[in-house]
Write a protein that holds these residues in place. Structure first.
Motif, PDB file in Angstrom:
ATOM      1  N   LYS A  49       6.787   3.553  -0.154  1.00  0.00           N
ATOM      2  CA  LYS A  49       6.384   2.367  -1.101  1.00  0.00           C
ATOM      3  C   LYS A  49       7.902   1.824  -1.019  1.00  0.00           C
ATOM      4  CE  LYS A  49       3.886   3.949  -4.248  1.00  0.00           C
ATOM      5  NZ  LYS A  49       2.469   3.041  -4.440  1.00  0.00           N
ATOM      6  N   GLU A  68       1.710  -1.594  -6.105  1.00  0.00           N
ATOM      7  CA  GLU A  68       1.227   0.203  -6.701  1.00  0.00           C
ATOM      8  C   GLU A  68      -0.292   0.837  -5.877  1.00  0.00           C
ATOM      9  OE1 GLU A  68      -1.689   0.231  -9.542  1.00  0.00           O
ATOM     10  OE2 GLU A  68      -1.169   1.919 -10.876  1.00  0.00           O
ATOM     11  N   ASP A  69      -0.924   1.537  -6.497  1.00  0.00           N
ATOM     12  CA  ASP A  69      -2.027   2.094  -5.533  1.00  0.00           C
ATOM     13  C   ASP A  69      -2.187   1.549  -4.805  1.00  0.00           C
ATOM     14  OD1 ASP A  69      -1.666   3.902  -7.703  1.00  0.00           O
ATOM     15  OD2 ASP A  69      -3.708   3.232  -8.516  1.00  0.00           O
ATOM     16  N   SER A 127       6.448   5.773 -13.192  1.00  0.00           N
ATOM     17  CA  SER A 127       6.161   5.943 -11.870  1.00  0.00           C
ATOM     18  C   SER A 127       7.990   6.372 -11.135  1.00  0.00           C
ATOM     19  CB  SER A 127       5.511   5.381 -10.583  1.00  0.00           C
ATOM     20  OG  SER A 127       6.230   3.421 -10.789  1.00  0.00           O
ATOM     21  N   TRP A 156       8.899   4.374  -8.612  1.00  0.00           N
ATOM     22  CA  TRP A 156       9.422   3.437  -8.112  1.00  0.00           C
ATOM     23  C   TRP A 156       9.145   2.304  -8.868  1.00  0.00           C
ATOM     24  CZ3 TRP A 156       4.706   6.221  -7.458  1.00  0.00           C
ATOM     25  CH2 TRP A 156       5.085   7.012  -5.768  1.00  0.00           C
ATOM     26  N   ALA A 190       2.474   5.990  -1.298  1.00  0.00           N
ATOM     27  CA  ALA A 190       4.150   7.098  -1.810  1.00  0.00           C
ATOM     28  C   ALA A 190       4.948   6.666  -0.941  1.00  0.00           C
ATOM     29  CB  ALA A 190       4.096   8.048  -2.006  1.00  0.00           C
ATOM     30  N   ASN A 215       4.754  -1.339  -9.519  1.00  0.00           N
ATOM     31  CA  ASN A 215       4.175   0.513  -9.607  1.00  0.00           C
ATOM     32  C   ASN A 215       4.224   0.669 -11.351  1.00  0.00           C
ATOM     33  OD1 ASN A 215       4.626   1.666  -6.841  1.00  0.00           O
ATOM     34  ND2 ASN A 215       5.750   0.857  -6.967  1.00  0.00           N
ATOM     35  N   SER A 216       3.725   1.449 -11.319  1.00  0.00           N
ATOM     36  CA  SER A 216       3.213   2.261 -13.346  1.00  0.00           C
ATOM     37  C   SER A 216       3.990   2.424 -13.982  1.00  0.00           C
ATOM     38  CB  SER A 216       2.325   2.936 -13.489  1.00  0.00           C
ATOM     39  OG  SER A 216       2.548   4.291 -13.123  1.00  0.00           O
TER      40      SER A 216
END
Ligand SMILES: CC(=O)SCCNC(=O)CCNC(=O)[C@H](O)C(C)(C)COP(=O)(O)OP(=O)(O)OC[C@H]1O[C@@H](n2cnc3c(N)ncnc32)[C@H](O)[C@@H]1OP(=O)(O)O
Ligand SMILES: CC(=O)C(=O)O
Ligand SMILES: [Mg+2]
Length: 358
Positions: free
Chosen positions: A67, A59-60, A97, A99, A64, A93-94
């Motif tokens: 990924k 994630e963060d 999102s 992904w 992007a 990832n959230s």
């Protein structure tokens, strides 16, 4: 609403039976690495056994455009590494999102048998955990996974904090909670730009000297005491996790170079009831391993109280202090953690074994 008994049944035909208890595995440091960063990824095999949890972050902090590289890197590491005593986690990832669906549908078939825990960011309520619970059951069934994946939620929105008890209770997969201080600060519109830790502006000030008329004299120096911005949230997490038999963790401490303040923040979390914290850089692993392991002095004291208390009831005086049924329980918490850690950490075992009771 689900009946309590529904929790004993898998959510998909062929999925493994849900866990009835979350195992208390040592997890003093959850060490984050970017599996798409070649330098970091190359260090992972040698870190096995030196840290309780290795977490491949998708994630963060992963750009992007990287990924997919990171996801593929995680699969490669998962398939090629023998994790021995070290737990292997990922942060997907959230849920909103582009992904996350590919994260889940790639990771579970490829390395679902190696992964212990899936960390889900920005969890808002029980509905997010129900979604993950069902899709994991379907993917486990399809992949023939025999051990259910556990789920860890990061609290990083005001709504997530408000729904904390429902999140903890939402699934037998729930393993624990971490504080997400950066996203949580943004979501709450707090005015700190730090990733975890205190803030010099959040303080209390010593009372002023007062004149005979009681009016404050403003010219003397007055000590200030920096306060902990995260105390309220951590305390809520500890209660919610204890109530549901799962584990609370302090999250990240972003000031990598300030190892002293990192140790203080981790220790506050340890004292309040957290079992571990995140490590963002190798230097933070040592800090977490130290802080989240009971000190030799604490273990010695706890063993002395337990010995002095005999069957654990009544009251005794030890070193000028009263000990009773409740304080012996506190001491048993300390000793149980020490025993759990000694079983996986030879240095701690040597240190605890060397304790001689006066
Ligand atoms: C708010 C949140 O979501 S927090 C969670 C998300 N954030 C993260 O996961 C951050 C993870 N950590 C990192 O990305 C990095 O540690 C950074 C960017 C903070 C610092 O990286 P650097 O500037 O490279 O640190 P530094 O120069 O001290 O690194 C020293 C060595 O340790 C390695 N290293 C740094 N961090 C890690 C790590 N987390 N895991 C393994 N190795 C690492 C570096 O690759 C470097 O290796 P080298 O000696 O072979 O060159
Ligand atoms: C930990 C995390 O994701 C945050 O602080 O936002
Ligand atoms: Mg976050």
């Amino acid at each position: 609403m689900r009946s309590a008994k529904d929790f004993f049944a898998p959510l998909a035909v062929g999925a493994p039976a849900p866990l009835r208890e979350i195992p208390a595995r040592p997890s003093r440091a959850i060490h984050f690495f970017d599996p798409g960063n070649e330098k970091m990824a190359a260090k992972v095999p040698d870190m096995v056994g030196t840290v309780d949890v290795l977490l491949g972050n998708l994630e963060d902090a992963v750009k992007a455009e990287n990924k997919e590289i990171s996801r593929a890197g995680l699969v490669k590491i998962g398939q090629s590494t023998d994790f021995g005593p070290t737990q292997f986690w990922t942060r997907i990832n959230s849920l909103d999102s582009p992904w996350v669906l590919d994260d889940l549908t790639t990771l579970v078939p490829a390395i679902g048998d190696k992964l212990d825990v899936i960390m889900v960011p920005k969890v808002q309520g029980a509905e997010d955990i129900h979604y993950i619970d069902r899709i994991l059951a379907q993917l486990e069934a399809k992949a023939g996974i025999s051990k259910p994946l556990q789920v860890h939620a990061i609290l990083e929105t005001a709504r997530g904090v408000a729904n904390i008890e429902e999140i903890c209770a939402a699934s037998p997969r729930m393993q624990g909670l971490s504080l997400g201080p950066a996203d949580l600060a943004a979501d709450r519109r707090m005015k700190t730009t730090r990733v975890g830790g205190g803030h010099p502006g959040y303080l209390v000030r010593q009372d002023p000297e007062r004149g005979e008329d009681g009016v404050p004299l403003y010219d003397g120096p007055r000590t200030t005491y920096q306060q902990d911005l995260w105390h309220y949230t951590i305390a809520r997490m500890v209660d919610a996790c204890a109530m549901h038999g799962i584990y609370p963790y302090y999250g990240p401490f972003g000031d990598i170079k300030d190892t002293v303040a990192c140790e203080d923040q981790f220790r506050n979390a340890f004292l309040l009831g957290c079992v571990g914290a995140w490590s963002l850089h190798p230097v933070q692993i040592k800090i977490a391993n130290k802080v989240f392991s009971p000190s030799v002095e604490d273990v010695k004291h706890a063993r002395r109280v337990i010995a002095a208390m005999g069957d654990g009831t009544g009251a005794v005086m030890l070193d000028g202090k009263m000990e009773d049924d409740a304080s012996v329980k506190q001491c048993k918490v300390m000793v149980a953690l020490a025993e759990e850690l000694a079983a996986i950490d030879p240095d701690l075992k040597t240190a605890y074994d060397a304790i001689v009771l006066d």
